[in-house]
Design a protein around this motif. Sequence first.
Motif, mmCIF file in Angstrom:
data_model
loop_
_atom_site.group_PDB
_atom_site.id
_atom_site.type_symbol
_atom_site.label_atom_id
_atom_site.label_comp_id
_atom_site.label_asym_id
_atom_site.label_seq_id
_atom_site.Cartn_x
_atom_site.Cartn_y
_atom_site.Cartn_z
ATOM 1 N N ARG A 89 -10.311 10.504 -9.753
ATOM 2 C CA ARG A 89 -10.083 9.098 -9.421
ATOM 3 C C ARG A 89 -8.721 8.915 -8.733
ATOM 4 N N GLN A 133 -7.935 7.599 -4.907
ATOM 5 C CA GLN A 133 -7.015 6.495 -4.598
ATOM 6 C C GLN A 133 -5.959 6.944 -3.597
ATOM 7 N N GLU A 168 2.427 1.673 -3.460
ATOM 8 C CA GLU A 168 1.416 2.165 -4.402
ATOM 9 C C GLU A 168 1.129 3.643 -4.157
ATOM 10 N N TYR A 169 1.071 4.063 -2.897
ATOM 11 C CA TYR A 169 0.864 5.477 -2.578
ATOM 12 C C TYR A 169 2.001 6.315 -3.165
ATOM 13 N N GLU A 181 0.827 -1.206 0.000
ATOM 14 C CA GLU A 181 0.000 0.000 0.000
ATOM 15 C C GLU A 181 0.865 1.260 0.000
ATOM 16 N N GLU A 208 -7.427 7.143 -0.146
ATOM 17 C CA GLU A 208 -7.643 5.808 0.417
ATOM 18 C C GLU A 208 -6.340 5.211 0.962
#
Length: 124
Positions: free
Chosen positions: A79, A83, A57-58, A54, A86
Motif C-alpha cells: 500500500r 501511494q 506527502e511524498y 503532494e 502515485e
Amino acid sequence: MALVEGQRVRLVEDLTLGGASAGEDGPLVGVLLLGAGVEGTVVRVTGELPPPGEVREYERLRALFEDYGHTMPAESLRRLEAQLAELEPHWREFEARGPLSSVRVRFDNGFVLDDADGAVFAAL
C-alpha cells in the motif's frame, strides 16, 4: 532560475486576479485580467514558497518507507509503495522545477503584484 531584485521580467501566462465585490456580501463588481507579455521589474523577492501538499506527502511517505519499510507487513508495504508511485510524478516535477519563490513585481503600467509565484515570470 531564481529571480532577483531589480530584474526585468515578463509575465508568461495570463492571470485572472480575484473578484472584487461591493462589501462583504455584495455582488461581484470586477475581475482584473493581466495578459501574458506584460513587462515589469522585480521589486522584492519575498521568499521561498512551501512545496505543494503532494510533494510534502511524498517526502513524508518516502521517509517512512526508508526508515521502517523493511519492518512493515507485506500488505502495508504494498500500500505504501502504491501511494509513493502515485505521488512520484508530483515529486519529479517539483525536483525538475526547483523551489518556487514569491515575488513583488511593479509592472510598467504602474500595477503592483505582490506575493506572486515567481514561476509565472520569465527574465528579459
